[in-house]
Scaffold this motif. Structure first.
Motif, PDB file in Angstrom:
ATOM      1  N   GLY A 237       0.833  -1.214   0.000  1.00 37.16           N
ATOM      2  CA  GLY A 237       0.000   0.000   0.000  1.00 37.16           C
ATOM      3  C   GLY A 237       0.863   1.258   0.000  1.00 37.16           C
ATOM      4  O   GLY A 237       0.629   2.195  -0.779  1.00 37.16           O
ATOM      5  N   VAL A 238       1.872   1.292   0.862  1.00 35.52           N
ATOM      6  CA  VAL A 238       2.739   2.483   0.955  1.00 35.52           C
ATOM      7  C   VAL A 238       3.531   2.652  -0.349  1.00 35.52           C
ATOM      8  O   VAL A 238       3.623   3.748  -0.909  1.00 35.52           O
ATOM      9  CB  VAL A 238       3.696   2.382   2.174  1.00 35.52           C
ATOM     10  CG1 VAL A 238       4.681   3.542   2.184  1.00 35.52           C
ATOM     11  CG2 VAL A 238       2.907   2.355   3.473  1.00 35.52           C
ATOM     12  N   GLN A 243       4.488   5.532  -5.593  1.00 38.57           N
ATOM     13  CA  GLN A 243       4.706   5.541  -7.052  1.00 38.57           C
ATOM     14  C   GLN A 243       3.653   6.340  -7.820  1.00 38.57           C
ATOM     15  O   GLN A 243       3.774   6.525  -9.015  1.00 38.57           O
ATOM     16  CB  GLN A 243       4.670   4.093  -7.576  1.00 38.57           C
ATOM     17  CG  GLN A 243       5.966   3.351  -7.323  1.00 38.57           C
ATOM     18  CD  GLN A 243       5.778   1.853  -7.340  1.00 38.57           C
ATOM     19  OE1 GLN A 243       4.671   1.361  -7.543  1.00 38.57           O
ATOM     20  NE2 GLN A 243       6.846   1.122  -7.114  1.00 38.57           N
ATOM     21  N   SER A 244       2.617   6.784  -7.116  1.00 32.67           N
ATOM     22  CA  SER A 244       1.497   7.405  -7.830  1.00 32.67           C
ATOM     23  C   SER A 244       1.888   8.752  -8.446  1.00 32.67           C
ATOM     24  O   SER A 244       2.839   9.411  -7.998  1.00 32.67           O
ATOM     25  CB  SER A 244       0.318   7.600  -6.874  1.00 32.67           C
ATOM     26  OG  SER A 244       0.662   8.591  -5.945  1.00 32.67           O
ATOM     27  N   GLU A 376       8.131   3.151   6.929  1.00 29.41           N
ATOM     28  CA  GLU A 376       7.409   3.858   5.868  1.00 29.41           C
ATOM     29  C   GLU A 376       8.379   4.594   4.946  1.00 29.41           C
ATOM     30  O   GLU A 376       8.176   4.644   3.730  1.00 29.41           O
ATOM     31  CB  GLU A 376       6.384   4.824   6.483  1.00 29.41           C
ATOM     32  CG  GLU A 376       5.230   4.094   7.151  1.00 29.41           C
ATOM     33  CD  GLU A 376       4.423   4.950   8.119  1.00 29.41           C
ATOM     34  OE1 GLU A 376       3.506   4.408   8.758  1.00 29.41           O
ATOM     35  OE2 GLU A 376       4.728   6.154   8.258  1.00 29.41           O
ATOM     36  N   TYR A 377       9.429   5.171   5.525  1.00 25.72           N
ATOM     37  CA  TYR A 377      10.431   5.864   4.700  1.00 25.72           C
ATOM     38  C   TYR A 377      11.063   4.875   3.717  1.00 25.72           C
ATOM     39  O   TYR A 377      11.151   5.142   2.518  1.00 25.72           O
ATOM     40  CB  TYR A 377      11.507   6.505   5.590  1.00 25.72           C
ATOM     41  CG  TYR A 377      12.641   7.132   4.806  1.00 25.72           C
ATOM     42  CD1 TYR A 377      12.425   8.268   4.021  1.00 25.72           C
ATOM     43  CD2 TYR A 377      13.922   6.585   4.834  1.00 25.72           C
ATOM     44  CE1 TYR A 377      13.455   8.840   3.278  1.00 25.72           C
ATOM     45  CE2 TYR A 377      14.962   7.150   4.095  1.00 25.72           C
ATOM     46  CZ  TYR A 377      14.713   8.277   3.317  1.00 25.72           C
ATOM     47  OH  TYR A 377      15.733   8.827   2.580  1.00 25.72           O
ATOM     48  N   VAL A 378      11.463   3.724   4.247  1.00 25.29           N
ATOM     49  CA  VAL A 378      12.121   2.723   3.401  1.00 25.29           C
ATOM     50  C   VAL A 378      11.166   2.251   2.291  1.00 25.29           C
ATOM     51  O   VAL A 378      11.549   2.156   1.126  1.00 25.29           O
ATOM     52  CB  VAL A 378      12.610   1.533   4.277  1.00 25.29           C
ATOM     53  CG1 VAL A 378      13.068   0.373   3.416  1.00 25.29           C
ATOM     54  CG2 VAL A 378      13.732   1.998   5.199  1.00 25.29           C
ATOM     55  N   ALA A 379       9.913   1.997   2.664  1.00 22.49           N
ATOM     56  CA  ALA A 379       8.939   1.493   1.681  1.00 22.49           C
ATOM     57  C   ALA A 379       8.638   2.531   0.593  1.00 22.49           C
ATOM     58  O   ALA A 379       8.203   2.191  -0.500  1.00 22.49           O
ATOM     59  CB  ALA A 379       7.648   1.085   2.383  1.00 22.49           C
ATOM     60  N   ILE A 440      11.433  -5.598   4.899  1.00 21.83           N
ATOM     61  CA  ILE A 440      10.156  -5.013   5.332  1.00 21.83           C
ATOM     62  C   ILE A 440       8.999  -5.530   4.474  1.00 21.83           C
ATOM     63  O   ILE A 440       7.872  -5.665   4.936  1.00 21.83           O
ATOM     64  CB  ILE A 440      10.192  -3.475   5.256  1.00 21.83           C
ATOM     65  CG1 ILE A 440      11.316  -2.952   6.105  1.00 21.83           C
ATOM     66  CG2 ILE A 440       8.903  -2.887   5.778  1.00 21.83           C
ATOM     67  CD1 ILE A 440      11.435  -1.456   6.043  1.00 21.83           C
ATOM     68  N   LYS A 441       9.319  -5.806   3.226  1.00 21.80           N
ATOM     69  CA  LYS A 441       8.295  -6.321   2.318  1.00 21.80           C
ATOM     70  C   LYS A 441       7.891  -7.741   2.748  1.00 21.80           C
ATOM     71  O   LYS A 441       6.723  -8.085   2.778  1.00 21.80           O
ATOM     72  CB  LYS A 441       8.865  -6.353   0.895  1.00 21.80           C
ATOM     73  CG  LYS A 441       7.838  -6.555  -0.167  1.00 21.80           C
ATOM     74  CD  LYS A 441       8.489  -6.381  -1.519  1.00 21.80           C
ATOM     75  CE  LYS A 441       7.492  -6.573  -2.621  1.00 21.80           C
ATOM     76  NZ  LYS A 441       8.110  -6.404  -3.928  1.00 21.80           N
TER      77      LYS A 441
END
Ligand code: GDG
Length: 465
Positions: A237-238, A243-244, A376-379, A440-441
């Motif tokens: 999701g993050v 990428q949007s 979240e930063y990494v993702a 994390i994934k």
């Protein structure tokens, strides 16, 4: 296939409810617990019990949500004693090693128990045979005991989201015995990292003379399994949000505003445990000792209002406001401003844009159970570049080993690491970031939930797995 539900219990629910003429409106609440648990309960379904207004039941089918909400109303006295008092002024500082901020008050303990009884009563009304009752966090430690007193046959799992301190500290809690006895009424207790689980086990042995066998504590004829699993995020999701095209547009806007300066980012709730003051001190040290960096870097510090009704938090805010003003006054040159500070709530989409725009993330809490901002930063790093600077006192430091570790109490150390991050070649950034992304994934929120739900103690009553 029989469908077994989750009964989630936490102090705050996932939404603020607003009753308007057009019907019920939901607004997501902010914080680590909700961010992580929401995708899980959306997937598994059930009921989420929390404190909230207006009191009552909100069926998910009417919204639509995949689960129901049940809000418990609290009187101002209950809220004062249970939440502002025992939870925020005793347990929170105690578990984060701030013994000097701890305030123990027996009347608050009475209120804490009274509120925990209210929660237990609602859970007993809601729970059907086979439901898994999953209690979250330090606000509700007495709930398991009250559920057992009512002879519930449901499985009870507890997750402790904040650090569990060394036995030497926890033993200062005047009500340590009933507190620990209640937690040991659970079938399973989870912590983020092994260090917290070990501290809990040691405390239970010292205070209650509980026995530790295999991976479980035995006490009062019950067996409680103890596990350590760091909570995950909705990685897909993050990453998708990052990428949007709307994020892309926002990132371009942010970069333009900052004139090509390197962006160093901090994101947190206003809380003394998050090390914001110490970070500002490090920034001042850096600008003083490395004048060549002036005009080429900017610290973007986003702070979300939190617990503003607690004096310690209001005082922290005043301190931060004053420090930002002083440092900016000292170093700004009319065009360049070293610290861009915003104190407000941000949408998840805005946060992701900041994560994507930032060359460096500074996640430097003085003590933290885990820290989702780091994940979240990494993702969000779609180009796999960027540098994460991480406090060695955050639980997540045990998981994100490729981050640059720092002692947040040392301005010299932090300044040195920021310089190292600014000089890190892209190749090395990518190697480190890729390794963290892979982990994390893999260990996302679904992995985490399944790690719990697939434990033997949870499976015994589950017929759908
Ligand atoms: C506790 C433990 C543990 C922040 N500002 C806004 C906003 N956030 C979101 C972030 C992130 C979450 O809140 C913060 O999570 P953290 O983990 O960093 O911190 P705590 O709130 O202290 O959480 C912590 C966590 O529970 C989970 O177990 O990791 O150690 O202290 O997701 O993105 N979200 C929105 N607007 C904001 O302004 N929407």
């Amino acid at each position: 296939m029989s469908v077994q539900r989750l009964i989630i219990m936490s102090n705050r629910g996932p939404y603020h409810i607003h009753v308007t003429k057009q019907g019920i409106k939901r607004e997501k609440t902010v914080g680590g617990l909700v961010t992580s648990i929401l995708p899980m309960v959306e997937r598994w379904g059930g009921v989420w019990i929390s404190w909230g207004e207006p009191e009552g039941r909100y069926p998910g089918s009417a919204k639509p949500l995949n689960f129901d909400l049940h809000y418990i109303g609290l009187t101002p006295e209950e809220l004062q004693g249970y939440y502002l008092g025992l939870a925020n002024n005793a347990l929170w500082p105690l578990c984060h090693y701030f013994l000097g901020r701890v305030h123990y008050d027996n009347s608050q303990w009475q209120m804490y128990q009274q509120v925990n009884r209210k929660f237990a009563k609602v859970a007993l009304e809601e729970a059907q045979a086979g439901d898994l009752i999953w209690v979250h966090d330090y606000h509700l430690a007495c709930v398991p005991q009250y559920l057992r007193e009512a002879q519930t046959s449901n499985r009870i799992v507890f997750f402790w989201h904040i650090p569990f301190p060394a036995a030497e500290l926890f033993r200062t809690l005047p009500w340590r015995r009933p507190f620990l006895e209640s937690l040991l009424a659970c079938d399973l207790i989870g912590f983020h990292v092994p260090e917290f689980a070990e501290n809990f086990i040691e405390t239970a042995i010292e205070v209650l003379d509980a026995q530790f066998k295999g991976s479980s504590l035995e006490y009062g004829g019950r067996t409680t399994q103890i596990i350590a699993r760091p909570i995950g995020i909705d990685y897909v999701g993050v990453a998708k949000q990052a990428q949007s095209s709307i994020t892309e547009k926002r990132v371009r806007g942010l970069r333009k505003t900052l004139n090509g300066q390197k962006i160093i980012l901090g994101v947190e709730r206003m809380d003394y445990t998050k090390g914001i003051v110490e970070r500002l001190q490090a920034m001042e040290y850096l600008l003083e000792h490395h004048p060549e960096l002036r005009r080429s870097i900017t610290l973007v510090q986003l702070v979300t209002p939190s617990r503003a009704d607690v004096e310690a938090y209001r005082q922290r805010k005043r301190e931060i406001d004053e420090m930002v003003g002083r440092i900016n006054g000292r170093f700004s040159d009319g065009i360049w401003v070293p610290i861009r500070y915003q104190y407000r709530s941000f949408s998840p989409a805005e946060l992701v844009a900041y994560y994507r725009a930032a060359d460096i993330a500074l996640v430097t809490p003085l003590r933290d159970g885990l820290n989702l901002v780091a994940k979240e930063y990494v993702a969000s790093r779609t180009q796999t570049d960027g540098v994460l600077i991480l406090s060695e006192f955050a639980g997540v430091a045990r998981q994100l080993l490729e981050a640059l570790m720092v002692n947040p109490y040392s301005s010299e150390d932090m300044a040195g690491i920021i310089v190292q991050a600014l000089q890190m070649p892209k190749d090395e950034q990518r190697k480190r970031m890729q390794a963290m992304q892979d982990r994390i994934k893999r260990e996302d929120i679904n992995w985490w939930a399944e790690e719990f739900l697939n434990q033997k103690v949870c499976l015994e009553d589950r017929k759908d797995l």
